[in-house]
Design a protein around this motif. Structure first.
Motif, PDB file in Angstrom:
ATOM      1  N   VAL A  11       0.814  -1.222   0.000  1.00  0.00           N
ATOM      2  CA  VAL A  11       0.000   0.000   0.000  1.00  0.00           C
ATOM      3  C   VAL A  11       0.848   1.272   0.000  1.00  0.00           C
ATOM      4  N   LYS A  12       2.161   1.119   0.102  1.00  0.00           N
ATOM      5  CA  LYS A  12       3.047   2.278   0.169  1.00  0.00           C
ATOM      6  C   LYS A  12       2.876   3.151  -1.063  1.00  0.00           C
ATOM      7  N   GLY A  13       2.724   4.456  -0.834  1.00  0.00           N
ATOM      8  CA  GLY A  13       2.547   5.393  -1.930  1.00  0.00           C
ATOM      9  C   GLY A  13       1.097   5.593  -2.334  1.00  0.00           C
ATOM     10  N   ARG A  14       0.196   4.734  -1.854  1.00  0.00           N
ATOM     11  CA  ARG A  14      -1.230   4.848  -2.190  1.00  0.00           C
ATOM     12  C   ARG A  14      -2.078   5.170  -0.962  1.00  0.00           C
ATOM     13  N   PHE A  15      -1.680   4.649   0.200  1.00  0.00           N
ATOM     14  CA  PHE A  15      -2.445   4.843   1.435  1.00  0.00           C
ATOM     15  C   PHE A  15      -1.688   5.798   2.361  1.00  0.00           C
ATOM     16  N   THR A  16      -2.442   6.577   3.126  1.00  0.00           N
ATOM     17  CA  THR A  16      -1.851   7.468   4.118  1.00  0.00           C
ATOM     18  C   THR A  16      -2.600   7.322   5.435  1.00  0.00           C
ATOM     19  N   ILE A  17      -1.868   7.012   6.494  1.00  0.00           N
ATOM     20  CA  ILE A  17      -2.456   6.934   7.825  1.00  0.00           C
ATOM     21  C   ILE A  17      -2.162   8.232   8.555  1.00  0.00           C
ATOM     22  N   SER A  18      -3.133   8.696   9.335  1.00  0.00           N
ATOM     23  CA  SER A  18      -2.941   9.899  10.137  1.00  0.00           C
ATOM     24  C   SER A  18      -3.787   9.785  11.397  1.00  0.00           C
ATOM     25  N   ARG A  19      -3.506  10.637  12.359  1.00  0.00           N
ATOM     26  CA  ARG A  19      -4.259  10.627  13.610  1.00  0.00           C
ATOM     27  C   ARG A  19      -4.533  12.051  14.048  1.00  0.00           C
ATOM     28  N   ASP A  20      -5.650  12.201  14.760  1.00  0.00           N
ATOM     29  CA  ASP A  20      -6.019  13.469  15.370  1.00  0.00           C
ATOM     30  C   ASP A  20      -6.253  13.174  16.845  1.00  0.00           C
ATOM     31  N   ASN A  21      -5.271  13.485  17.668  1.00  0.00           N
ATOM     32  CA  ASN A  21      -5.380  13.168  19.089  1.00  0.00           C
ATOM     33  C   ASN A  21      -6.466  14.003  19.784  1.00  0.00           C
ATOM     34  N   GLY A  22      -6.770  15.158  19.233  1.00  0.00           N
ATOM     35  CA  GLY A  22      -7.839  15.970  19.805  1.00  0.00           C
ATOM     36  C   GLY A  22      -9.214  15.352  19.603  1.00  0.00           C
ATOM     37  N   LYS A  23      -9.336  14.560  18.540  1.00  0.00           N
ATOM     38  CA  LYS A  23     -10.613  13.908  18.237  1.00  0.00           C
ATOM     39  C   LYS A  23     -10.586  12.409  18.540  1.00  0.00           C
ATOM     40  N   ASN A  24      -9.460  11.924  19.059  1.00  0.00           N
ATOM     41  CA  ASN A  24      -9.322  10.483  19.355  1.00  0.00           C
ATOM     42  C   ASN A  24      -9.677   9.630  18.140  1.00  0.00           C
ATOM     43  N   THR A  25      -9.164  10.024  16.996  1.00  0.00           N
ATOM     44  CA  THR A  25      -9.522   9.368  15.744  1.00  0.00           C
ATOM     45  C   THR A  25      -8.275   9.120  14.903  1.00  0.00           C
ATOM     46  N   VAL A  26      -8.263   7.956  14.262  1.00  0.00           N
ATOM     47  CA  VAL A  26      -7.220   7.630  13.296  1.00  0.00           C
ATOM     48  C   VAL A  26      -7.890   7.434  11.940  1.00  0.00           C
ATOM     49  N   TYR A  27      -7.182   7.834  10.901  1.00  0.00           N
ATOM     50  CA  TYR A  27      -7.726   7.802   9.545  1.00  0.00           C
ATOM     51  C   TYR A  27      -6.839   6.954   8.638  1.00  0.00           C
ATOM     52  N   LEU A  28      -7.445   6.447   7.584  1.00  0.00           N
ATOM     53  CA  LEU A  28      -6.690   5.795   6.522  1.00  0.00           C
ATOM     54  C   LEU A  28      -7.229   6.309   5.195  1.00  0.00           C
ATOM     55  N   GLN A  29      -6.451   7.169   4.555  1.00  0.00           N
ATOM     56  CA  GLN A  29      -6.807   7.654   3.224  1.00  0.00           C
ATOM     57  C   GLN A  29      -6.285   6.668   2.200  1.00  0.00           C
ATOM     58  N   MET A  30      -7.172   6.124   1.401  1.00  0.00           N
ATOM     59  CA  MET A  30      -6.815   5.094   0.434  1.00  0.00           C
ATOM     60  C   MET A  30      -7.080   5.631  -0.976  1.00  0.00           C
ATOM     61  N   ASN A  31      -6.014   5.772  -1.753  1.00  0.00           N
ATOM     62  CA  ASN A  31      -6.115   6.251  -3.128  1.00  0.00           C
ATOM     63  C   ASN A  31      -5.675   5.159  -4.094  1.00  0.00           C
ATOM     64  N   SER A  32      -6.011   5.357  -5.358  1.00  0.00           N
ATOM     65  CA  SER A  32      -5.626   4.410  -6.415  1.00  0.00           C
ATOM     66  C   SER A  32      -5.960   2.974  -6.011  1.00  0.00           C
ATOM     67  N   LEU A  33      -7.173   2.790  -5.561  1.00  0.00           N
ATOM     68  CA  LEU A  33      -7.575   1.483  -5.040  1.00  0.00           C
ATOM     69  C   LEU A  33      -7.605   0.430  -6.138  1.00  0.00           C
ATOM     70  N   LYS A  34      -7.236  -0.784  -5.742  1.00  0.00           N
ATOM     71  CA  LYS A  34      -7.180  -1.926  -6.645  1.00  0.00           C
ATOM     72  C   LYS A  34      -8.136  -3.000  -6.143  1.00  0.00           C
ATOM     73  N   PRO A  35      -8.563  -3.901  -7.038  1.00  0.00           N
ATOM     74  CA  PRO A  35      -9.442  -4.995  -6.576  1.00  0.00           C
ATOM     75  C   PRO A  35      -8.824  -5.797  -5.425  1.00  0.00           C
ATOM     76  N   GLU A  36      -7.506  -5.920  -5.425  1.00  0.00           N
ATOM     77  CA  GLU A  36      -6.859  -6.697  -4.362  1.00  0.00           C
ATOM     78  C   GLU A  36      -6.847  -5.975  -3.013  1.00  0.00           C
ATOM     79  N   ASP A  37      -7.328  -4.740  -2.978  1.00  0.00           N
ATOM     80  CA  ASP A  37      -7.498  -4.041  -1.702  1.00  0.00           C
ATOM     81  C   ASP A  37      -8.818  -4.408  -1.030  1.00  0.00           C
ATOM     82  N   THR A  38      -9.652  -5.172  -1.723  1.00  0.00           N
ATOM     83  CA  THR A  38     -10.921  -5.617  -1.149  1.00  0.00           C
ATOM     84  C   THR A  38     -10.675  -6.435   0.102  1.00  0.00           C
ATOM     85  N   ALA A  39     -11.287  -6.009   1.211  1.00  0.00           N
ATOM     86  CA  ALA A  39     -11.058  -6.662   2.503  1.00  0.00           C
ATOM     87  C   ALA A  39     -11.949  -6.019   3.552  1.00  0.00           C
TER      88      ALA A  39
END
Length: 119
Positions: free
Chosen positions: A63-91
């Motif tokens: 997923v390197k170069g396509r996905f980005t993980i980030s966190r917002d400690n003020g909102k107690n939330t973690v995110y996963l931005q997924m770009n250029s998705l492929k069928p093999e990312d199905t899960a």
């Protein structure tokens, strides 16, 4: 303790999705946060991590170069931005919280959110 994932769905190849994981019941900022996924019929695999403190990140090669993980400690939330998705990312995608130095058996897990990449 609760970890609640959201943002999954059906997307066409090449599309994007943003997953969120809202945490409660523990000191979010002190935990490393991970995303894992389990493709249909396969074992669960690690996808990405954002560390506590420095906020440094690591990614699986798939997923390197396509996905980005980030966190917002003020909102107690973690995110996963997924770009250029492929069928093999199905899960089913899961977020997990790990306290540095603790046993992996004590990690917290969410219930998962389905991501389907298909035309």
């Amino acid at each position: 303790v609760q970890l609640v994932e959201s943002g999954g769905g059906l997307v066409q190849p090449g599309g994007s999705l943003r997953l969120s994981c809202a945490a409660s019941g523990f000191t979010f900022s002190s935990y490393a946060m991970n995303w894992y996924r389990q493709p249909p019929g396969k074992e669960r695999e690690w996808v990405a991590r954002v560390n506590s403190g420095s906020g440094s990140t690591n990614y699986a090669d798939s997923v390197k170069g396509r996905f980005t993980i980030s966190r917002d400690n003020g909102k107690n939330t973690v995110y996963l931005q997924m770009n250029s998705l492929k069928p093999e990312d199905t899960a089913v995608y899961y977020c997990s919280a790990h306290r540095p130095g603790a046993s992996r058996g004590n990690d917290y897990w969410g219930q998962g959110t389905q991501v389907t990449v298909s035309s």
